[in-house]
Design an enzyme around this catalytic site. Structure first.
Site, PDB file in Angstrom:
ATOM      1  N   TYR A 178       0.842  -1.205   0.000  1.00 20.02           N
ATOM      2  CA  TYR A 178       0.000   0.000   0.000  1.00 20.02           C
ATOM      3  C   TYR A 178       0.883   1.263   0.000  1.00 20.02           C
ATOM      4  O   TYR A 178       0.636   2.202  -0.765  1.00 20.02           O
ATOM      5  CB  TYR A 178      -0.897  -0.056   1.236  1.00 20.02           C
ATOM      6  CG  TYR A 178      -1.938   1.024   1.354  1.00 20.02           C
ATOM      7  CD1 TYR A 178      -3.108   0.981   0.593  1.00 20.02           C
ATOM      8  CD2 TYR A 178      -1.782   2.073   2.264  1.00 20.02           C
ATOM      9  CE1 TYR A 178      -4.090   1.955   0.731  1.00 20.02           C
ATOM     10  CE2 TYR A 178      -2.749   3.051   2.408  1.00 20.02           C
ATOM     11  CZ  TYR A 178      -3.912   2.991   1.638  1.00 20.02           C
ATOM     12  OH  TYR A 178      -4.875   3.966   1.780  1.00 20.02           O
ATOM     13  N   LYS A 200       0.948   4.137  -2.841  1.00 18.98           N
ATOM     14  CA  LYS A 200       0.560   5.510  -2.507  1.00 18.98           C
ATOM     15  C   LYS A 200       1.720   6.478  -2.731  1.00 18.98           C
ATOM     16  O   LYS A 200       1.508   7.628  -3.131  1.00 18.98           O
ATOM     17  CB  LYS A 200       0.039   5.577  -1.066  1.00 18.98           C
ATOM     18  CG  LYS A 200      -1.275   4.815  -0.847  1.00 18.98           C
ATOM     19  CD  LYS A 200      -2.397   5.377  -1.702  1.00 18.98           C
ATOM     20  CE  LYS A 200      -3.743   4.742  -1.437  1.00 18.98           C
ATOM     21  NZ  LYS A 200      -4.797   5.277  -2.320  1.00 18.98           N
TER      22      LYS A 200
END
Ligand code: NAI
Length: 249
Positions: free
Chosen positions: A157, A161
């Site tokens: 993640y 991001k």
């Protein structure tokens, strides 16, 4: 379509069926934009349309798996065939597949990178060309504070991001000559389905790190996106706006 409706600015929001994406769709609708709500299925996108319309806005539903390059290209053709142009593109759809790196398998990595980062490439590619011709556009990427700080158990993640931030800055430089702005919003901990499974203990630990002493709401993020998508935000590009109650200062 009435004359008034054909002159409306158009915004497309991915992951609009709930949480932050739904709040963004509602906010842009309130600001007088026609909101194209994209969700995994047309049925769930329809729920977003109902919410935007209930608030007095104009909206349309589109089903599309943003992790599927072919589906995104087809969405682009359908939307541009109908409207010719999208003023604002909000890349919001995202998932988590948390695991300690040592236990993370290839599918957990791939799924998060494809859904959270590759989707921004495919979506932007599908909609940017008419923006360059019109010499106006707003691209908003919903990143995360985790992309700035990293987090144990979220290597996939955090990488996705952080990748969105690099993409945002590079695109901002490439597209500025066409008056297209590209910005990222990095939410902190926001009350949505994504964070609903956090235990009380984790919640308590997180709250201690937030100077404003509360979790954020989807509306806290939507108001920032609303401003950045407006004509008034014309001189802001390539930036990352952290909306996190002061967690990352
Ligand atoms: P959520 O899980 O409530 O909603 C995510 C939305 O994305 C849903 O509508 C879901 O259907 C959609 N989506 C997921 N995969 C998709 C796919 N392949 N194709 C089409 N749609 C898909 O999540 P939430 O909290 O509203 O998050 C929205 C964005 O904000 C995400 O990118 C998330 O990473 C980011 N974010 C959320 C934070 C939070 O605390 N809730 C913090 C920082 C960032």
């Amino acid at each position: 379509m009435s004359d008034e409706e054909s002159e409306m600015r158009t915004a497309l929001v991915t992951g609009a069926s709930r949480g932050i994406g739904l709040a963004i769709a509602e906010e842009l609708g309130r600001r007088g934009m026609r909101v194209l709500c994209v969700a995994r299925s047309t049925e769930s996108a329809g729920r977003a349309v109902a919410a935007v319309e209930a608030a007095g806005g104009v909206a349309e539903a589109y089903g599309c798996d943003v992790a599927d390059a072919g589906a995104v290209a087809a969405l682009g053709e359908e939307v541009l065939g109908k409207h010719g142009y999208v003023d604002t593109l909000v890349n919001n759809a995202g998932i988590t597949r948390d695991n300690l790196f040592i236990r993370m398998d290839g599918s957990e990595w791939d799924e998060v990178l494809r859904t959270n980062l590759d989707s921004c490439f495919h979506m932007t590619r599908a909609f940017v060309r008419p923006m360059t011709r019109k010499r106006f556009g707003r691209i908003l990427n919903i990143s995360s504070v985790i992309g700035l700080t990293g987090n144990a158990g979220q290597a996939n993640y955090a990488a996705a991001k952080a990748g969105m931030i690099g993409l945002t800055k590079s695109l901002a430089k490439e597209l500025a000559a066409r008056s297209i702005t590209v910005n990222a919003v990095a939410p902190g901990f926001i009350e949505t389905d994504m964070t609903s499974e956090l235990g009380e203990e984790t919640r308590g630990t997180i709250l201690k790190l937030i100077p404003l002493k509360r979790m954020g709401t989807p509306a806290d993020i939507a108001s920032m996106v609303g401003y950045l998508s407006s004509p008034e935000a014309a001189y802001i590009t390539g930036q990352v706006f952290t909306v996190d109650g002061g967690m990352v200062i």
